[in-house]
Design a protein around this motif. Structure first.
Motif, PDB file in Angstrom:
ATOM      1  N   VAL A 175      18.185  22.539  29.178  1.00  0.00           N
ATOM      2  CA  VAL A 175      18.172  22.865  27.427  1.00  0.00           C
ATOM      3  C   VAL A 175      19.620  22.841  26.993  1.00  0.00           C
ATOM      4  N   PRO A 176      19.508  21.997  25.924  1.00  0.00           N
ATOM      5  CA  PRO A 176      18.524  20.913  25.379  1.00  0.00           C
ATOM      6  C   PRO A 176      18.439  19.728  26.002  1.00  0.00           C
ATOM      7  N   ALA A 177      17.149  19.301  26.191  1.00  0.00           N
ATOM      8  CA  ALA A 177      16.916  18.302  27.132  1.00  0.00           C
ATOM      9  C   ALA A 177      17.485  16.884  26.280  1.00  0.00           C
ATOM     10  N   PRO A 178      17.990  16.150  27.084  1.00  0.00           N
ATOM     11  CA  PRO A 178      18.523  14.599  26.314  1.00  0.00           C
ATOM     12  C   PRO A 178      17.470  13.968  26.387  1.00  0.00           C
ATOM     13  N   LYS A 179      17.508  12.923  25.373  1.00  0.00           N
ATOM     14  CA  LYS A 179      16.265  12.131  25.317  1.00  0.00           C
ATOM     15  C   LYS A 179      16.967  10.648  25.448  1.00  0.00           C
ATOM     16  N   ASP A 226      26.758  12.707  24.617  1.00  0.00           N
ATOM     17  CA  ASP A 226      28.163  12.859  24.165  1.00  0.00           C
ATOM     18  C   ASP A 226      28.732  14.383  24.271  1.00  0.00           C
ATOM     19  N   GLY A 227      29.772  14.532  24.818  1.00  0.00           N
ATOM     20  CA  GLY A 227      30.368  15.939  24.965  1.00  0.00           C
ATOM     21  C   GLY A 227      30.119  16.671  26.135  1.00  0.00           C
ATOM     22  N   THR A 228      29.211  15.887  26.933  1.00  0.00           N
ATOM     23  CA  THR A 228      28.840  16.791  28.188  1.00  0.00           C
ATOM     24  C   THR A 228      29.573  16.179  29.348  1.00  0.00           C
ATOM     25  N   ALA A 229      29.451  16.614  30.685  1.00  0.00           N
ATOM     26  CA  ALA A 229      30.015  15.939  31.654  1.00  0.00           C
ATOM     27  C   ALA A 229      28.974  15.283  32.378  1.00  0.00           C
ATOM     28  N   VAL A 230      29.470  14.018  32.876  1.00  0.00           N
ATOM     29  CA  VAL A 230      28.368  13.351  33.773  1.00  0.00           C
ATOM     30  C   VAL A 230      29.198  12.963  34.865  1.00  0.00           C
ATOM     31  N   GLY A 231      28.503  13.147  35.991  1.00  0.00           N
ATOM     32  CA  GLY A 231      28.973  12.660  37.441  1.00  0.00           C
ATOM     33  C   GLY A 231      28.907  11.178  37.570  1.00  0.00           C
ATOM     34  N   GLU A 234       7.742  19.605  42.520  1.00  0.00           N
ATOM     35  CA  GLU A 234       8.004  18.709  41.535  1.00  0.00           C
ATOM     36  C   GLU A 234       9.344  18.051  41.709  1.00  0.00           C
ATOM     37  N   PRO A 235       9.583  16.997  41.448  1.00  0.00           N
ATOM     38  CA  PRO A 235      11.064  16.275  41.743  1.00  0.00           C
ATOM     39  C   PRO A 235      12.241  17.062  40.842  1.00  0.00           C
ATOM     40  N   CYS A 236      13.451  17.093  41.167  1.00  0.00           N
ATOM     41  CA  CYS A 236      14.492  17.838  40.507  1.00  0.00           C
ATOM     42  C   CYS A 236      14.755  17.223  39.207  1.00  0.00           C
ATOM     43  N   CYS A 237      14.633  15.662  39.317  1.00  0.00           N
ATOM     44  CA  CYS A 237      15.577  14.807  38.472  1.00  0.00           C
ATOM     45  C   CYS A 237      14.672  13.578  37.919  1.00  0.00           C
ATOM     46  N   GLU A 238      15.209  12.614  36.998  1.00  0.00           N
ATOM     47  CA  GLU A 238      14.567  11.856  36.434  1.00  0.00           C
ATOM     48  C   GLU A 238      15.295  10.786  35.803  1.00  0.00           C
ATOM     49  N   PHE A 239      14.891   9.617  35.506  1.00  0.00           N
ATOM     50  CA  PHE A 239      15.913   8.584  34.805  1.00  0.00           C
ATOM     51  C   PHE A 239      15.982   8.859  33.259  1.00  0.00           C
ATOM     52  N   LEU A 240      17.326   8.678  32.659  1.00  0.00           N
ATOM     53  CA  LEU A 240      17.222   8.880  31.367  1.00  0.00           C
ATOM     54  C   LEU A 240      17.822   7.774  30.753  1.00  0.00           C
ATOM     55  N   ASP A 241      17.012   7.095  29.725  1.00  0.00           N
ATOM     56  CA  ASP A 241      17.388   6.049  29.171  1.00  0.00           C
ATOM     57  C   ASP A 241      17.747   4.675  29.974  1.00  0.00           C
ATOM     58  N   GLY A 242      17.813   3.587  29.320  1.00  0.00           N
ATOM     59  CA  GLY A 242      18.299   2.613  30.256  1.00  0.00           C
ATOM     60  C   GLY A 242      17.276   1.869  30.449  1.00  0.00           C
ATOM     61  N   PRO A 243      17.297   0.556  31.497  1.00  0.00           N
ATOM     62  CA  PRO A 243      18.483   0.551  32.243  1.00  0.00           C
ATOM     63  C   PRO A 243      19.650  -0.179  31.631  1.00  0.00           C
ATOM     64  N   PHE A 244      20.748  -0.050  32.226  1.00  0.00           N
ATOM     65  CA  PHE A 244      22.106  -0.784  31.438  1.00  0.00           C
ATOM     66  C   PHE A 244      22.514  -1.786  32.279  1.00  0.00           C
ATOM     67  N   LEU A 245      22.555  -3.108  31.888  1.00  0.00           N
ATOM     68  CA  LEU A 245      23.156  -4.289  32.656  1.00  0.00           C
ATOM     69  C   LEU A 245      24.331  -4.651  31.976  1.00  0.00           C
ATOM     70  N   SER A 246      25.415  -5.024  32.626  1.00  0.00           N
ATOM     71  CA  SER A 246      26.717  -5.612  32.373  1.00  0.00           C
ATOM     72  C   SER A 246      27.259  -6.460  33.485  1.00  0.00           C
ATOM     73  N   GLN A 247      27.290  -7.722  33.107  1.00  0.00           N
ATOM     74  CA  GLN A 247      27.805  -8.640  33.907  1.00  0.00           C
ATOM     75  C   GLN A 247      29.414  -8.413  34.265  1.00  0.00           C
ATOM     76  N   HIS A 248      30.056  -8.155  32.939  1.00  0.00           N
ATOM     77  CA  HIS A 248      31.369  -7.547  33.251  1.00  0.00           C
ATOM     78  C   HIS A 248      31.712  -6.736  34.065  1.00  0.00           C
ATOM     79  N   PHE A 249      31.078  -5.678  34.218  1.00  0.00           N
ATOM     80  CA  PHE A 249      31.367  -4.646  35.000  1.00  0.00           C
ATOM     81  C   PHE A 249      30.551  -4.651  36.526  1.00  0.00           C
ATOM     82  N   LEU A 250      29.316  -5.070  36.307  1.00  0.00           N
ATOM     83  CA  LEU A 250      28.309  -4.925  37.588  1.00  0.00           C
ATOM     84  C   LEU A 250      28.100  -6.444  38.366  1.00  0.00           C
TER      85      LEU A 250
END
Length: 303
Positions: free
Chosen positions: A157-161, A167-172, A242-258
């Protein structure tokens, strides 16, 4: 098609340096990230490549590994199986050389020496395409791209969509990886939280030490399918089962990085084989067989 049991080639090949996807330098021409909502199309449906004549080949020998499920592994009866085995079968069928195809399983560290010593003609093992490795090897076009994904805990809470809400949050993210570099480059508003390895990253997510992670989509898809229920510390708890987690947005593809994706590797002087595999892969893509193969082995929401 002939299948060989797990074996090791000459051990002096173990000294060769094997690059991995996450540690490879940025060599690709593309420098933008592509967000996709469906399985990415890697071949132009209107392109028609010339059909190769492989009649002069006495045999076509492939190397795979058995320690990278679902790409390659031994089933309960000890037989080679997995995505790469089925891909080889489809490629050989498309090229009309099924009777000439042989498959041998070796340690990943023996892939390069296996080709250079001419124990085999091609490898389907997820070898990263780098500038250094191109000095000795040629590669087909990619048959599979592995996306990066955000995985978020439920009931935050609040749930990101979307990713913009992070933005402004910590992401592992695992420190020192291509995913960390990609996260910093394309999501500058996010605060990266580094972890030593993938296991530590996903454990922190499951236990609620971090609410969101950015990681390899394939690994995350299997983790989501198998992980047990967790509790979001200080937030609404998940319901039993119930699973604890789920995908958010994406997927994201980058030949440059991946990187350039998963390809079939051959010796540099055997570029005609790489061209033959391009023909087969393009035909399989047009017929929908690559999509069918991916959906058979990978979780449906990978893309």
């Amino acid at each position: 098609m002939i299948y060989a049991k797990y074996t090791s080639l000459k051990l002096w090949g173990l000294l060769l340096v094997v690059s991995t996807l996450l540690a490879s330098p940025v060599l690709a021409q593309a420098d933008e990230m592509v967000k996709s909502g469906t399985m990415p199309s890697l071949f132009d449906a209107n392109e028609r490549l010339p059909k190769p004549d492989l009649s002069v080949l006495l045999r076509l020998r492939f190397l795979i590994t058995t320690d990278f499920p679902p790409f390659g592994f031994l089933d309960q009866t000890g037989h080679l199986t997995g995505y790469n085995m089925d891909l080889i079968r489809e490629v050989c069928k498309e090229l009309g050389v099924e009777a000439k195809c042989e498959v041998q399983a070796v340690p990943f560290s023996d892939i390069q020496i296996g080709l250079l010593s001419k124990h085999a003609d091609a490898a389907v093992a997820g070898m990263a395409v780098t500038r250094a490795i191109r000095a000795d090897f040629a590669f087909s076009r990619p048959y599979l791209m592995l996306p990066a994904r955000f995985v978020v805990r439920k009931h935050v809470v609040p749930a990101p969509k979307t990713a913009a809400d992070l933005d402004g949050t910590a992401v592992g993210v695992v420190t020192g990886t291509a995913h960390e570099a990609m996260l910093k480059a394309f999501f500058p508003g996010i605060k990266p939280m580094g972890f030593a390895d993938q296991a530590a990253l996903m454990q922190a997510l499951q236990q609620g030490a971090v609410q969101t992670v950015f990681t390899d989509g394939l690994q995350a898809s299997f983790w989501l399918a198998s992980q047990s229920t967790g509790k979001a510390t200080g937030k609404a708890e998940n319901q039993p089962g119930e699973p604890c987690c789920e995908f958010l947005d994406g997927p994201f593809l980058s030949q440059h990085f991946l990187g350039e994706g998963m390809t079939i590797m051959v010796r540099k002087e055997d570029g005609f084989l790489a061209a033959a595999f391009d023909y087969a892969l393009a035909a399989l893509s047009r017929k929908g067989r690559l999509d069918e193969l991916s959906r058979r082995y990978f979780v449906s929401d990978l893309y």
